[in-house]
Motif scaffolding. Sequence first.
Motif, PDB file in Angstrom:
ATOM      1  N   PHE A   1      -0.639  20.473 -10.465  1.00  0.00           N
ATOM      2  CA  PHE A   1       0.511  20.717 -10.291  1.00  0.00           C
ATOM      3  C   PHE A   1       0.833  20.586 -11.918  1.00  0.00           C
ATOM      4  N   CYS A   2       0.063  19.766 -12.792  1.00  0.00           N
ATOM      5  CA  CYS A   2       0.644  19.427 -13.850  1.00  0.00           C
ATOM      6  C   CYS A   2       1.112  21.249 -13.925  1.00  0.00           C
TER       7      CYS A   2
ATOM      8  N   MET B   1      -1.273  15.833 -17.992  1.00  0.00           N
ATOM      9  CA  MET B   1      -2.590  16.105 -17.390  1.00  0.00           C
ATOM     10  C   MET B   1      -3.272  17.339 -17.694  1.00  0.00           C
TER      11      MET B   1
ATOM     12  N   CYS C   1      -4.555  19.262 -14.283  1.00  0.00           N
ATOM     13  CA  CYS C   1      -4.258  18.669 -12.794  1.00  0.00           C
ATOM     14  C   CYS C   1      -2.835  20.054 -12.725  1.00  0.00           C
TER      15      CYS C   1
ATOM     16  N   HIS D   1      -0.874  14.494  -8.120  1.00  0.00           N
ATOM     17  CA  HIS D   1       1.172  14.176  -8.757  1.00  0.00           C
ATOM     18  C   HIS D   1       2.113  13.960  -7.815  1.00  0.00           C
TER      19      HIS D   1
ATOM     20  N   HIS E   1       3.530  13.489 -15.363  1.00  0.00           N
ATOM     21  CA  HIS E   1       2.912  13.969 -14.473  1.00  0.00           C
ATOM     22  C   HIS E   1       2.825  12.580 -13.830  1.00  0.00           C
TER      23      HIS E   1
HETATM   24 ZN    ZN Z   1       0.160  16.075 -12.794  1.00  0.00          ZN
END
Ligand code: ZN
Length: 113
Positions: free
Chosen positions: A6-7, A1, A4, A97, A46
């Motif tokens: 946290f990605c 992703m 995102c 996430h 993710h």
């Molecule tokens: Zn993510």
Amino acid sequence: MTDCLFCKIATGDIPATIVAESERIVVFADLSPQAPIHLLAIPREHYADVAALAGADPTLAGELLATATQAAQSAGLDDGYRVVFNTGRDGGQTVPHVHAHVLGGRQMSWPPG
Ligand code: ZN
Ligand code: 5GP
């Protein structure tokens, strides 16, 4: 992703204080700690929440739990700690996430807010 948060932490595109990492998991310090020790353990891949992760890849879900508890041990939380997966709107999840919160270093209360 691509969009995102946290990605992006997992790839290093957004900086974080990383305390442990493996091929599939990253553990880093929460930006807004709610306890003296407050870590977040995430899979690099993710998944929106713990239900999506557990349904798609139970092995990775187990690895996430194992890594989160190892991080608690490494942080010296010998007197106990809390592992939390906030899930969905009512669960208070704000970052979509999957992440395990590891909180410790103070007495936790129950019930949570
Ligand atoms: Zn993510
Ligand atoms: P949730 O509310 O989804 O259960 O937890 C999200 C957590 O991510 C919160 O505890 C929040 O403080 C943390 N957080 C939000 N943005 C960032 C960030 O950019 N970096 C780090 N390290 N933590 C973040």
